[in-house]
Design an enzyme around this catalytic site. Structure first.
Site, short mmCIF file in Angstrom:
data_model
loop_
_atom_site.label_atom_id
_atom_site.label_comp_id
_atom_site.label_asym_id
_atom_site.label_seq_id
_atom_site.Cartn_x
_atom_site.Cartn_y
_atom_site.Cartn_z
N THR A 48 -6.12 10.06 -2.14
CA THR A 48 -5.03 10.22 -1.34
C THR A 48 -4.16 9.70 -0.34
O THR A 48 -2.30 9.50 -0.39
CB THR A 48 -5.69 11.54 -0.38
OG1 THR A 48 -6.31 12.54 -1.01
CG2 THR A 48 -4.33 12.00 0.27
N CYS A 49 -5.22 8.37 -0.59
CA CYS A 49 -4.16 7.31 0.52
C CYS A 49 -3.46 6.37 -1.14
O CYS A 49 -2.02 6.11 0.20
CB CYS A 49 -5.07 6.28 0.73
SG CYS A 49 -6.30 6.88 1.76
N SER A 50 -2.85 6.32 -1.44
CA SER A 50 -3.15 5.80 -2.73
C SER A 50 -2.12 6.93 -3.36
O SER A 50 -0.89 6.05 -3.56
CB SER A 50 -3.49 5.00 -3.49
OG SER A 50 -4.67 4.15 -3.71
#
Length: 160
Positions: A48-50
């Site tokens: 999700t962060c990337s």
């Protein structure tokens, strides 16, 4: 205790991931006299962060700056080399400052740590976003476990 609106950003040393290597930066230097959007992620290069979190702030950087943000900073409990490589991989350029909190000291000082040792990830940061003006928090949003709503770039943009 989790940081809240009206609190001051703790005085600490952080490490900035740069193309030239790690650079020490104090919270006074980062937050002093500026409006700063700081968002924290559980880890660099994580799904999700990337795929959503960091790219959203890169995409919305101009709009955030137009609404008063002087600095947009991404922080994770990773080392500065990883944060620099992640920033390069994500094409952040000068839009987002990549902050490493390798020992989670700043994350803990904010009261935003997340213990993922049971999943083999150690202590990480909760997913959050905050806005600070001259070192004073004016907005803070912490995600519920597994959620991605209140800390995304569009939500911060609406809060500015």
């Amino acid at each position: 205790m989790t940081i809240k609106v009206g609190d001051s950003i703790p005085s600490m040393k952080l490490t900035q991931g740069t193309p030239e290597g790690p650079k020490e930066i104090s919270t006074e230097e980062l937050f002093g006299g500026k409006t700063v959007v700081l968002f924290g992620v559980p880890g660099a290069f994580t799904p999700t962060c990337s795929a959503k979190h960091l790219p959203g702030f890169v995409t919305q950087a101009d709009a955030l700056k137009a609404k008063g943000a002087d600095v947009i900073a991404c922080m994770a409990v990773n080392d500065a080399f990883v944060m620099s490589a992640w920033g390069k991989d994500q094409g952040v350029g000068d839009k987002v400052v990549m902050i490493a909190d390798g020992s989670a000291a700043f994350t803990k000082a904010l009261g935003l740590e997340l213990d993922l040792t049971g999943r083999g990830l150690g202590v990480r940061s909760q997913r959050f976003a905050l806005v600070a003006k001259d070192g004073k928090v004016t907005h803070v949003a912490v995600e519920a476990p597994g959620a991605f709503e209140v800390s995304k770039a569009e939500a911060v943009l609406a809060a500015l």
